[in-house]
Design a protein around this motif. Structure first.
Motif, PDB file in Angstrom:
ATOM      1  N   MET A   1       0.293  -1.450  -0.575  1.00 23.56           N
ATOM      2  CA  MET A   1      -0.410  -0.370   0.154  1.00 23.56           C
ATOM      3  C   MET A   1       0.968   1.256   0.267  1.00 23.56           C
ATOM      4  N   GLU A   3       2.551   5.216   0.569  1.00 18.81           N
ATOM      5  CA  GLU A   3       1.710   6.104   1.810  1.00 18.81           C
ATOM      6  C   GLU A   3       0.178   7.205   1.136  1.00 18.81           C
ATOM      7  N   ARG A   4       0.181   7.259   1.763  1.00 20.76           N
ATOM      8  CA  ARG A   4      -1.167   8.013   2.332  1.00 20.76           C
ATOM      9  C   ARG A   4      -2.748   7.425   0.971  1.00 20.76           C
ATOM     10  N   ASP A   5      -2.937   5.610   1.019  1.00 21.94           N
ATOM     11  CA  ASP A   5      -3.373   5.206   0.558  1.00 21.94           C
ATOM     12  C   ASP A   5      -4.815   4.736   0.973  1.00 21.94           C
ATOM     13  N   TRP A   6      -4.978   5.855   2.048  1.00 19.07           N
ATOM     14  CA  TRP A   6      -5.710   5.773   2.798  1.00 19.07           C
ATOM     15  C   TRP A   6      -6.318   7.030   3.365  1.00 19.07           C
ATOM     16  N   ALA A  49      -9.394   2.214   3.668  1.00 15.56           N
ATOM     17  CA  ALA A  49      -8.071   2.612   2.903  1.00 15.56           C
ATOM     18  C   ALA A  49      -8.503   1.447   1.233  1.00 15.56           C
ATOM     19  N   HIS A  84      -2.831  -2.922   9.470  1.00 16.39           N
ATOM     20  CA  HIS A  84      -2.697  -1.656   8.805  1.00 16.39           C
ATOM     21  C   HIS A  84      -1.961  -0.660   9.882  1.00 16.39           C
ATOM     22  N   ARG A  85      -1.574  -0.865  10.448  1.00 19.73           N
ATOM     23  CA  ARG A  85      -0.937  -0.544  11.656  1.00 19.73           C
ATOM     24  C   ARG A  85       1.346   0.165  10.791  1.00 19.73           C
ATOM     25  N   ARG A  86       1.283   1.104  11.501  1.00 21.47           N
ATOM     26  CA  ARG A  86       2.826   1.268  11.301  1.00 21.47           C
ATOM     27  C   ARG A  86       2.606   2.167  10.163  1.00 21.47           C
ATOM     28  N   ARG A  87       1.914   2.661   9.795  1.00 17.54           N
ATOM     29  CA  ARG A  87       1.377   3.445   8.178  1.00 17.54           C
ATOM     30  C   ARG A  87       1.047   4.231   8.026  1.00 17.54           C
TER      31      ARG A  87
END
Length: 151
Positions: A1, A3-6, A49, A84-87
């Motif tokens: 995924m 970065e900032r794909d959420w 996400a 989805h942690r550490r993103r």
């Protein structure tokens, strides 16, 4: 995924609140979700996400006003799905709640957190929070009350 794909949105419907149930500590109840949304100053931010069906993170906040202090935001709860942690999602949720607090005229924001919850403390520090002196939190457990009719 990537970065900032959420992205982060504020829940506006009972279905959105109920749809985040997997991120809560326990099962959600529809009547409580309705009451939450109907209560002024209650906010639920959801992280969505592109690689997931439902929300992958949430932060709830409650605005509180006191006669000699004004209004502040309490970050009530924060959760990011393990997948989805550490993103940066947790920090993004905290930042978004802080922006929402400023937009509503809050003078500050605070969060109660267990002293040994290093992951949460690291997230809050990365979002600009600082830890003040340790405190004890007395709690009272009340037997579940019946909801008053018409509530």
């Amino acid at each position: 995924m990537a970065e900032r794909d959420w992205l982060i949105v504020e829940a506006e419907t009972v279905e959105e609140v109920m749809g985040a149930e997997a991120l809560y500590d326990g099962p959600a109840r529809r009547e409580w979700a309705e009451r939450f949304l109907a209560s002024p100053g209650h906010h639920l931010l959801l992280a969505r996400a592109t690689d997931a069906e439902g929300p992958v993170g949430m932060a709830s906040g409650v605005q509180m006003t006191h006669p000699d202090k004004g209004t502040e935001m309490m970050l009530y709860e924060l959760c990011v799905a393990e997948s989805h942690r550490r993103r940066g999602i947790g920090r993004g949720l905290v930042d978004a709640l802080g922006q929402l607090a400023r937009a509503h005229g809050c003078y500050g924001m605070w969060v109660p957190v267990d002293a040994d919850n290093e992951a949460a403390l690291a997230t809050y520090r990365s979002a600009g929070g600082r830890t003040e002196e340790l405190c004890q939190v007395p709690v009272w457990d009340f037997a579940p009350a019946e909801e008053p009719s018409g509530a």
